[in-house]
Write a protein that holds these residues in place. Structure first.
Motif, PDB file in Angstrom:
ATOM      1  N   ARG A  38      79.453 -25.972 -57.405  1.00  0.00           N
ATOM      2  CA  ARG A  38      79.147 -24.575 -57.101  1.00  0.00           C
ATOM      3  C   ARG A  38      79.314 -23.697 -58.333  1.00  0.00           C
ATOM      4  O   ARG A  38      78.470 -22.858 -58.646  1.00  0.00           O
ATOM      5  CB  ARG A  38      80.041 -24.059 -55.959  1.00  0.00           C
ATOM      6  CG  ARG A  38      79.468 -22.828 -55.273  1.00  0.00           C
ATOM      7  CD  ARG A  38      80.494 -22.100 -54.430  1.00  0.00           C
ATOM      8  NE  ARG A  38      81.614 -21.622 -55.200  1.00  0.00           N
ATOM      9  CZ  ARG A  38      81.549 -20.599 -56.061  1.00  0.00           C
ATOM     10  NH1 ARG A  38      80.421 -19.952 -56.255  1.00  0.00           N
ATOM     11  NH2 ARG A  38      82.618 -20.234 -56.722  1.00  0.00           N
ATOM     12  N   THR A  39      80.403 -23.928 -59.062  1.00  0.00           N
ATOM     13  CA  THR A  39      80.654 -23.105 -60.249  1.00  0.00           C
ATOM     14  C   THR A  39      79.578 -23.319 -61.305  1.00  0.00           C
ATOM     15  O   THR A  39      79.076 -22.365 -61.908  1.00  0.00           O
ATOM     16  CB  THR A  39      82.038 -23.460 -60.846  1.00  0.00           C
ATOM     17  OG1 THR A  39      83.000 -23.403 -59.809  1.00  0.00           O
ATOM     18  CG2 THR A  39      82.416 -22.507 -61.963  1.00  0.00           C
ATOM     19  N   SER A  40      79.216 -24.581 -61.523  1.00  0.00           N
ATOM     20  CA  SER A  40      78.245 -24.836 -62.598  1.00  0.00           C
ATOM     21  C   SER A  40      76.849 -24.371 -62.209  1.00  0.00           C
ATOM     22  O   SER A  40      76.093 -23.898 -63.061  1.00  0.00           O
ATOM     23  CB  SER A  40      78.247 -26.312 -63.014  1.00  0.00           C
ATOM     24  OG  SER A  40      77.901 -27.125 -61.932  1.00  0.00           O
ATOM     25  N   PHE A  41      76.479 -24.451 -60.931  1.00  0.00           N
ATOM     26  CA  PHE A  41      75.193 -23.870 -60.521  1.00  0.00           C
ATOM     27  C   PHE A  41      75.212 -22.358 -60.758  1.00  0.00           C
ATOM     28  O   PHE A  41      74.243 -21.793 -61.269  1.00  0.00           O
ATOM     29  CB  PHE A  41      74.885 -24.170 -59.050  1.00  0.00           C
ATOM     30  CG  PHE A  41      73.971 -25.355 -58.854  1.00  0.00           C
ATOM     31  CD1 PHE A  41      72.642 -25.311 -59.277  1.00  0.00           C
ATOM     32  CD2 PHE A  41      74.426 -26.518 -58.261  1.00  0.00           C
ATOM     33  CE1 PHE A  41      71.800 -26.405 -59.108  1.00  0.00           C
ATOM     34  CE2 PHE A  41      73.587 -27.622 -58.099  1.00  0.00           C
ATOM     35  CZ  PHE A  41      72.271 -27.553 -58.524  1.00  0.00           C
ATOM     36  N   GLU A  42      76.305 -21.709 -60.400  1.00  0.00           N
ATOM     37  CA  GLU A  42      76.343 -20.254 -60.556  1.00  0.00           C
ATOM     38  C   GLU A  42      76.279 -19.866 -62.042  1.00  0.00           C
ATOM     39  O   GLU A  42      75.559 -18.939 -62.428  1.00  0.00           O
ATOM     40  CB  GLU A  42      77.597 -19.682 -59.892  1.00  0.00           C
ATOM     41  CG  GLU A  42      77.538 -18.165 -59.831  1.00  0.00           C
ATOM     42  CD  GLU A  42      78.705 -17.539 -59.076  1.00  0.00           C
ATOM     43  OE1 GLU A  42      79.459 -18.268 -58.409  1.00  0.00           O
ATOM     44  OE2 GLU A  42      78.860 -16.310 -59.176  1.00  0.00           O
ATOM     45  N   ILE A  43      77.021 -20.589 -62.886  1.00  0.00           N
ATOM     46  CA  ILE A  43      76.968 -20.302 -64.333  1.00  0.00           C
ATOM     47  C   ILE A  43      75.544 -20.557 -64.847  1.00  0.00           C
ATOM     48  O   ILE A  43      74.988 -19.751 -65.607  1.00  0.00           O
ATOM     49  CB  ILE A  43      78.007 -21.153 -65.097  1.00  0.00           C
ATOM     50  CG1 ILE A  43      79.422 -20.697 -64.734  1.00  0.00           C
ATOM     51  CG2 ILE A  43      77.784 -21.059 -66.612  1.00  0.00           C
ATOM     52  CD1 ILE A  43      80.527 -21.577 -65.304  1.00  0.00           C
ATOM     53  N   ALA A  44      74.942 -21.669 -64.418  1.00  0.00           N
ATOM     54  CA  ALA A  44      73.573 -21.997 -64.867  1.00  0.00           C
ATOM     55  C   ALA A  44      72.602 -20.886 -64.457  1.00  0.00           C
ATOM     56  O   ALA A  44      71.753 -20.448 -65.248  1.00  0.00           O
ATOM     57  CB  ALA A  44      73.144 -23.335 -64.262  1.00  0.00           C
ATOM     58  N   GLU A  45      72.714 -20.428 -63.218  1.00  0.00           N
ATOM     59  CA  GLU A  45      71.811 -19.364 -62.723  1.00  0.00           C
ATOM     60  C   GLU A  45      71.998 -18.084 -63.532  1.00  0.00           C
ATOM     61  O   GLU A  45      71.023 -17.432 -63.921  1.00  0.00           O
ATOM     62  CB  GLU A  45      72.099 -19.122 -61.231  1.00  0.00           C
ATOM     63  CG  GLU A  45      71.679 -20.295 -60.361  1.00  0.00           C
ATOM     64  CD  GLU A  45      72.467 -20.416 -59.061  1.00  0.00           C
ATOM     65  OE1 GLU A  45      73.269 -19.501 -58.738  1.00  0.00           O
ATOM     66  OE2 GLU A  45      72.308 -21.442 -58.368  1.00  0.00           O
ATOM     67  N   LYS A  46      73.238 -17.726 -63.815  1.00  0.00           N
ATOM     68  CA  LYS A  46      73.514 -16.496 -64.569  1.00  0.00           C
ATOM     69  C   LYS A  46      73.033 -16.635 -66.015  1.00  0.00           C
ATOM     70  O   LYS A  46      72.506 -15.676 -66.591  1.00  0.00           O
ATOM     71  CB  LYS A  46      75.003 -16.168 -64.516  1.00  0.00           C
ATOM     72  CG  LYS A  46      75.456 -15.631 -63.147  1.00  0.00           C
ATOM     73  CD  LYS A  46      76.928 -15.319 -63.150  1.00  0.00           C
ATOM     74  CE  LYS A  46      77.482 -14.626 -61.931  1.00  0.00           C
ATOM     75  NZ  LYS A  46      76.728 -14.458 -60.747  1.00  0.00           N
TER      76      LYS A  46
END
Ligand code: CP
Length: 306
Positions: free
Chosen positions: A57-65
């Motif tokens: 979840r964290t890495s998807f959110e960082i990737a999206e941002k």
């Protein structure tokens, strides 16, 4: 690329290599002083996680941002799921707000396929039950290729709770597709029936399985998915299958040790192995951001999206 990424079976070998090559470029963005590009500006991505997650979840959110998407996390614990709303109704209501992509983690195998049928948004499977976790296998392949410069012909040994592992199922599909020699090892009670049909070698003797390995991938004992006694005790499991320095010494001298996390230290892996010189476990986590950036970018249409 297909509309959705639900399984490694959705990708050809060429598409897997395209994702790995694109991940190299995405990693470079993460090394800049300003870690952001406008690539997905104007796109809306919803992270819908029905199961706990730290890394994904964290890495998807960082990737999206980092790609400038508008991103939001649906906190299932404070959503109308608690009032009994079904997955399909939840997804249809999110879909009514016209996101471009939904990243879904769910306890049921095939949950992503259900959403794929009812949603126009692109669906990315971030782990569905015991079925698949395709972006984990992609980041694992990226990490292996970084260390070994290839995947074809490598001996990759996967050890642990094979039965309950979606990471196993995605990795077996990907690694055999790219020509690796995949071995799996675990107690007979934790080996899925018919796993040999996926082109892997099965050994209940971990010493044999790790001999000469280029890569050792450890899997977590998933007690939350066990409804019965699959192993006599955690201590006996560690004695028989736990990754220790003595077992690592049977592999190639430049072996790498992997684990998707979260780890049960002292159960499937000794702490001095997890933190030792052969471990690439935290590199896997770091690479997860670059690989998920590549997946989001390519699913959005790649260069055509700009
Ligand atoms: N590897 C992995 O899926 O970890 P999380 O459950 O923390 O996302």
């Amino acid at each position: 690329m297909k509309k959705d990424l639900l399984s490694i079976d959705d990708l050809t070998s060429d598409e897997i290599y395209l994702i790995l090559d694109t991940s190299e470029a995405m990693r470079e963005i993460g090394q800049r002083p300003i870690k952001k590009v406008p690539t997905l500006r104007g796109k809306t991505i919803v992270n819908l996680f029905y199961e706990p997650s730290t890394r994904t979840r964290t890495s998807f959110e960082i990737a999206e941002k980092r790609l400038s998407a508008d991103t939001l996390n649906v906190a299932v614990a404070t959503s109308s799921v608690l009032k009994g709303e079904t997955l399909i109704d939840t997804a249809m209501n999110i879909e009514a707000m016209q996101p471009d992509m939904i990243v879904l983690r769910h306890a049921s195998s095939g949950a992503g396929h259900v959403l794929s049928r009812v949603c126009k948004s692109r669906i990315i499977n971030a782990g569905d039950g015991m079925h698949e976790h395709p972006t984990q296998a992609l980041l694992d392949a990226f990490t292996i290729r970084e260390h070994k410069q290839r995947i074809e012909g490598l001996k990759v040994t996967i050890v642990g709770d094979l039965l309950h592992s979606r990471v196993l199922r995605s990795n077996v599909r990907l690694l055999t597709k790219l020509g690796a020699d995949v071995w799996v090892s675990g107690p007979p009670t934790l080996v899925p029936a018919g796993i040999e049909q996926f082109g892997v070698r099965v050994s209940n003797n971990v010493e044999e399985a790790v001999a000469g390995a280029d890569v050792i991938m450890m899997l977590r004992i998933q007690q939350e998915r066990m409804h019965g006694a699959f192993i006599p005790s955690l201590r006996e499991y560690f004695n028989t299958f736990g990754m220790t320095q003595a077992r690592v010494a049977r592999a190639k001298p430049d072996v790498i040790i992997m684990h998707p996390g979260p780890m049960n230290r002292g159960v499937e892996i000794a702490s001095d192995v997890a933190d030792g010189p052969y471990s690439v476990i935290l590199e896997q986590v770091a690479n997860g951001v670059a690989v998920r950036m590549a997946v989001l970018y390519l699913l959005a249409g790649g260069a055509e999206a700009n």
